[in-house]
Design a protein around this motif. Structure first.
Motif, PDB file in Angstrom:
ATOM      1  N   TRP A 194       0.831  -1.200   0.000  1.00  0.00           N
ATOM      2  CA  TRP A 194       0.000   0.000   0.000  1.00  0.00           C
ATOM      3  C   TRP A 194       0.864   1.247   0.000  1.00  0.00           C
ATOM      4  N   VAL A 195       0.427   2.266  -0.753  1.00  0.00           N
ATOM      5  CA  VAL A 195       1.101   3.562  -0.775  1.00  0.00           C
ATOM      6  C   VAL A 195       0.123   4.617  -0.274  1.00  0.00           C
ATOM      7  N   LEU A 196       0.545   5.345   0.765  1.00  0.00           N
ATOM      8  CA  LEU A 196      -0.266   6.426   1.313  1.00  0.00           C
ATOM      9  C   LEU A 196       0.314   7.746   0.814  1.00  0.00           C
ATOM     10  N   VAL A 197      -0.373   8.381  -0.123  1.00  0.00           N
ATOM     11  CA  VAL A 197       0.093   9.651  -0.683  1.00  0.00           C
ATOM     12  C   VAL A 197      -0.485  10.784   0.157  1.00  0.00           C
ATOM     13  N   HIS A 198       0.397  11.654   0.645  1.00  0.00           N
ATOM     14  CA  HIS A 198      -0.054  12.722   1.547  1.00  0.00           C
ATOM     15  C   HIS A 198       0.542  14.057   1.141  1.00  0.00           C
ATOM     16  N   ASP A 199      -0.272  15.108   1.247  1.00  0.00           N
ATOM     17  CA  ASP A 199       0.183  16.454   0.919  1.00  0.00           C
ATOM     18  C   ASP A 199       1.213  16.952   1.928  1.00  0.00           C
ATOM     19  N   ALA A 200       2.282  17.545   1.428  1.00  0.00           N
ATOM     20  CA  ALA A 200       3.287  18.137   2.318  1.00  0.00           C
ATOM     21  C   ALA A 200       2.708  19.303   3.099  1.00  0.00           C
ATOM     22  N   ALA A 201       1.636  19.915   2.589  1.00  0.00           N
ATOM     23  CA  ALA A 201       1.039  21.085   3.236  1.00  0.00           C
ATOM     24  C   ALA A 201      -0.147  20.723   4.130  1.00  0.00           C
ATOM     25  N   ARG A 202      -0.211  19.471   4.577  1.00  0.00           N
ATOM     26  CA  ARG A 202      -1.209  19.070   5.573  1.00  0.00           C
ATOM     27  C   ARG A 202      -0.464  18.608   6.837  1.00  0.00           C
TER      28      ARG A 202
END
Length: 232
Positions: free
Chosen positions: A107-115
């Motif tokens: 699984w890959v969890l893609v997350h915003d750097a600005a969150r």
């Protein structure tokens, strides 16, 4: 059979033009450390995340200095200097660069750097809700405000029913092979779930948190600091 692992992928190649700052917004100081470092620390301290990859532009002049003072991240974070012109391209470049370390079913969890308001509890909630799902899913919040559609003159054209509407957040969590295929086939999309939807699939919605908002405009900084200082 080896159980799937969970990896974080942080696209951080944006310039943050709307913030009007002297540096990209992910490198702005926030509640005692850089915004990006809040995100990297959250994933690094999560026992469920095997490794974190952060994608920055080839010309990035900040990341090495930022990480030089964070020795605890040395074996937890890998920097990929292959950021693209869009989030879509940065995430796809990141997926290709991490290929040798990740299996198709991981699984890959893609997350915003600005969150920066993401918490270990939110990561756990997403993983628990999605890890047995055939498609994958994302954190999101049910829309509670009345929505208006505007016209070219800045006047209300219509009121939009908010029933069943959700505001997408991140992380957005999908299996490596499926996410890579979706992004390779999709036209430009603004989030990973949209690419998955373009394949005819329906990602799972998992309720997130108001604190996990995206820092976009200058007034967002003060609100983010309130949340983060409240954790101290």
């Amino acid at each position: 059979m080896t159980p799937p692992r969970f990896f974080a992928l942080i696209p951080a190649a944006g310039a943050g033009a709307r913030m009007g700052a002297e540096c990209p917004k992910q490198y702005m100081p926030l509640a005692g450390k850089l915004m990006l470092m809040h995100v990297l620390d959250t994933f690094a301290f999560s026992p469920k995340i095997a490794h974190t990859f952060v994608v920055v532009s080839a010309e990035d002049g900040y990341i090495e200095e930022a990480l030089s003072g964070a020795k605890h991240l040395d074996d937890r974070v890998t920097v990929i200097f292959e950021g693209g012109a869009t989030r879509h391209q940065s995430v796809l470049n990141g997926l290709m660069a991490m290929r040798d370390q990740v299996a198709d079913g991981d699984w890959v969890l893609v997350h915003d750097a600005a969150r920066p308001g993401l918490t270990d509890g939110l990561i756990d909630r997403l993983i628990e809700a999605v890890q047995s799902d055939e498609v994958g899913g994302l954190l999101a919040l049910p829309v509670v405000d009345t929505l208006k559609r505007g016209d070219a003159e800045g006047r209300v054209q219509a009121t939009v029913a908010r029933d069943s509407l959700w505001a997408a957040q991140t992380p957005q969590m999908f299996r490596y092979a499926l996410l890579r295929r979706a992004l390779e086939q999709a036209r430009e999309v603004t989030d990973e779930a949209s690419a998955i939807e373009a394949l005819g699939l329906r990602p799972k919605l998992v309720e997130g948190s108001p604190r996990n908002f995206k820092v976009t405009l200058p007034h967002d900084v003060a609100l983010a600091e309130l949340h983060l200082k409240g954790d101290a």
